[in-house]
Design an enzyme around this catalytic site. Structure first.
Site, mmCIF file in Angstrom:
data_model
loop_
_atom_site.group_PDB
_atom_site.id
_atom_site.type_symbol
_atom_site.label_atom_id
_atom_site.label_comp_id
_atom_site.label_asym_id
_atom_site.label_seq_id
_atom_site.Cartn_x
_atom_site.Cartn_y
_atom_site.Cartn_z
ATOM 1 N N HIS A 5 2.867 3.880 6.556
ATOM 2 C CA HIS A 5 2.228 3.257 7.727
ATOM 3 C C HIS A 5 3.235 2.377 8.443
ATOM 4 C CE1 HIS A 5 1.714 0.420 4.399
ATOM 5 N NE2 HIS A 5 1.785 -0.541 5.299
ATOM 6 N N VAL A 42 0.858 -1.198 0.000
ATOM 7 C CA VAL A 42 0.000 0.000 0.000
ATOM 8 C C VAL A 42 0.894 1.248 0.000
ATOM 9 C CG1 VAL A 42 -1.764 1.289 1.249
ATOM 10 C CG2 VAL A 42 -1.870 -1.211 1.190
#
Ligand code: 5GP
Length: 131
Positions: free
Chosen positions: A93, A89
Protein backbone atom coordinates in the site's frame (compact mmCIF):
# COMPACT_ATOMS: atom_id res chain seq x y z
CA UNK A 1 -4.23 -15.74 6.85
CA UNK A 2 -5.82 -12.83 5.01
CA UNK A 3 -4.32 -9.42 5.76
CA UNK A 4 -6.40 -6.78 7.50
CA UNK A 5 -6.58 -4.97 4.15
CA UNK A 6 -7.92 -8.10 2.41
CA UNK A 7 -10.58 -8.23 5.12
CA UNK A 8 -11.48 -4.61 4.29
CA UNK A 9 -11.55 -5.46 0.56
CA UNK A 10 -13.80 -8.46 1.26
CA UNK A 11 -16.06 -6.37 3.54
CA UNK A 12 -15.26 -8.60 6.49
CA UNK A 13 -14.26 -5.55 8.53
CA UNK A 14 -15.46 -1.97 8.03
CA UNK A 15 -13.48 0.90 6.55
CA UNK A 16 -14.14 4.38 5.23
CA UNK A 17 -13.69 3.58 1.54
CA UNK A 18 -13.08 6.56 -0.73
CA UNK A 19 -12.46 4.85 -4.09
CA UNK A 20 -12.40 1.40 -5.58
CA UNK A 21 -12.17 -0.40 -8.91
CA UNK A 22 -11.62 -4.03 -9.88
CA UNK A 23 -7.96 -4.00 -8.91
CA UNK A 24 -7.42 -1.26 -6.30
CA UNK A 25 -9.01 0.23 -3.22
CA UNK A 26 -8.48 3.45 -1.23
CA UNK A 27 -9.72 4.02 2.31
CA UNK A 28 -9.04 6.42 5.16
CA UNK A 29 -6.20 5.47 7.49
CA UNK A 30 -7.72 4.71 10.86
CA UNK A 31 -4.81 6.42 12.67
CA UNK A 32 -4.16 9.39 10.41
CA UNK A 33 -1.26 11.79 10.39
CA UNK A 34 -3.54 14.42 8.87
CA UNK A 35 -7.18 14.78 7.97
CA UNK A 36 -7.64 12.95 4.66
CA UNK A 37 -4.72 10.52 5.19
CA UNK A 38 -5.65 7.70 2.84
CA UNK A 39 -4.22 4.28 2.06
CA UNK A 40 -4.21 2.92 -1.49
CA UNK A 41 -3.75 -0.83 -1.97
CA UNK A 42 -3.97 -3.42 -4.72
CA UNK A 43 -6.71 -5.96 -4.11
CA UNK A 44 -4.22 -8.71 -4.88
CA UNK A 45 -2.51 -9.46 -1.58
CA UNK A 46 1.26 -9.11 -1.94
CA UNK A 47 3.28 -8.09 1.13
CA UNK A 48 6.09 -5.92 -0.26
CA UNK A 49 5.19 -3.17 -2.69
CA UNK A 50 8.37 -3.55 -4.72
CA UNK A 51 7.53 -7.22 -5.34
CA UNK A 52 4.50 -6.11 -7.40
CA UNK A 53 4.77 -6.78 -11.15
CA UNK A 54 5.71 -3.64 -13.11
CA UNK A 55 2.25 -3.26 -14.61
CA UNK A 56 0.56 -3.53 -11.19
CA UNK A 57 2.83 -0.97 -9.55
CA UNK A 58 2.33 1.42 -12.46
CA UNK A 59 -1.45 1.04 -12.22
CA UNK A 60 -1.33 1.44 -8.43
CA UNK A 61 0.39 4.82 -8.87
CA UNK A 62 -2.08 5.93 -11.53
CA UNK A 63 -4.97 4.98 -9.24
CA UNK A 64 -3.25 6.78 -6.32
CA UNK A 65 -2.93 9.88 -8.51
CA UNK A 66 -6.69 9.94 -9.07
CA UNK A 67 -7.33 9.46 -5.35
CA UNK A 68 -4.87 12.27 -4.51
CA UNK A 69 -6.71 14.59 -6.89
CA UNK A 70 -9.96 13.81 -5.07
CA UNK A 71 -8.49 14.33 -1.60
CA UNK A 72 -7.05 17.67 -2.69
CA UNK A 73 -10.47 18.88 -3.79
CA UNK A 74 -11.82 18.25 -0.30
CA UNK A 75 -8.97 18.80 2.18
CA UNK A 76 -7.28 22.22 2.11
CA UNK A 77 -3.53 21.63 1.73
CA UNK A 78 -0.51 22.66 -0.28
CA UNK A 79 -0.22 19.24 -1.93
CA UNK A 80 -0.65 15.52 -1.33
CA UNK A 81 2.45 13.63 -0.22
CA UNK A 82 3.01 9.94 -0.91
CA UNK A 83 4.92 7.56 1.32
CA UNK A 84 5.66 3.85 1.41
CA UNK A 85 6.21 2.31 4.85
CA UNK A 86 4.66 -1.16 5.05
CA UNK A 87 6.16 -2.14 8.40
CA UNK A 88 2.81 -2.75 10.08
CA UNK A 89 0.49 -4.31 7.52
CA UNK A 90 1.95 -6.97 5.17
CA UNK A 91 -0.21 -5.98 2.22
CA UNK A 92 1.33 -3.56 -0.29
CA UNK A 93 0.00 0.00 0.00
CA UNK A 94 0.94 3.65 -0.27
CA UNK A 95 0.02 6.44 2.11
CA UNK A 96 -1.44 9.66 0.68
CA UNK A 97 -1.13 12.50 3.18
CA UNK A 98 -2.31 16.12 2.74
CA UNK A 99 0.72 18.32 3.35
CA UNK A 100 1.53 21.88 4.22
CA UNK A 101 4.94 21.24 5.79
CA UNK A 102 7.44 18.36 5.70
CA UNK A 103 6.51 17.51 9.26
CA UNK A 104 2.94 16.72 8.19
CA UNK A 105 4.22 13.40 6.80
CA UNK A 106 6.45 12.56 9.77
CA UNK A 107 5.32 9.08 10.82
CA UNK A 108 6.90 9.52 14.27
CA UNK A 109 4.25 12.15 15.11
CA UNK A 110 1.28 11.31 17.33
CA UNK A 111 -1.67 10.22 15.22
CA UNK A 112 -4.97 12.10 15.07
CA UNK A 113 -8.38 10.77 15.97
CA UNK A 114 -11.73 11.82 14.57
CA UNK A 115 -15.27 10.72 15.29
CA UNK A 116 -16.87 7.97 13.21
CA UNK A 117 -19.24 10.58 11.81
CA UNK A 118 -16.30 12.75 10.75
CA UNK A 119 -14.54 9.85 8.99
CA UNK A 120 -17.77 8.80 7.28
CA UNK A 121 -18.54 12.31 6.05
CA UNK A 122 -14.96 12.90 4.89
CA UNK A 123 -14.87 9.58 2.99
CA UNK A 124 -18.18 10.41 1.37
CA UNK A 125 -17.01 13.88 0.32
CA UNK A 126 -13.79 12.50 -1.17
CA UNK A 127 -15.56 9.62 -2.91
CA UNK A 128 -18.01 11.85 -4.76
CA UNK A 129 -15.13 13.78 -6.34
CA UNK A 130 -13.35 10.58 -7.50
CA UNK A 131 -13.12 10.35 -11.27
P1 5GP B 1 2.44 0.58 7.41
O1 5GP B 1 2.19 -0.90 7.14
O2 5GP B 1 2.49 1.38 6.15
O3 5GP B 1 3.64 0.78 8.31
O4 5GP B 1 1.21 1.11 8.26
C1 5GP B 1 -0.08 0.62 8.08
C2 5GP B 1 -1.10 1.73 8.19
O5 5GP B 1 -2.38 1.12 8.17
C3 5GP B 1 -1.01 2.55 9.50
O6 5GP B 1 -0.95 3.93 9.17
C4 5GP B 1 -2.30 2.19 10.24
O7 5GP B 1 -2.86 3.28 10.94
C5 5GP B 1 -3.21 1.70 9.14
N1 5GP B 1 -4.11 0.66 9.57
C6 5GP B 1 -3.80 -0.46 10.27
N2 5GP B 1 -4.88 -1.22 10.47
C7 5GP B 1 -5.91 -0.57 9.88
C8 5GP B 1 -7.30 -0.86 9.75
O8 5GP B 1 -7.81 -1.88 10.22
N3 5GP B 1 -8.06 0.04 9.08
C9 5GP B 1 -7.53 1.17 8.54
N4 5GP B 1 -8.36 1.99 7.90
N5 5GP B 1 -6.23 1.48 8.64
C10 5GP B 1 -5.42 0.62 9.31
Amino acid sequence: MASIFSKIINREIPAYIVAEDNNFIAFLDINPLAEGHTLVAPKKEIDYIFDLPDQDIAQLFVFAKRVAQSIRKVVPCNRIGLSVIGLEVPHAHVHLVPLNTTNDINFAKPKLTFTKEHYAELAQRISVTFK
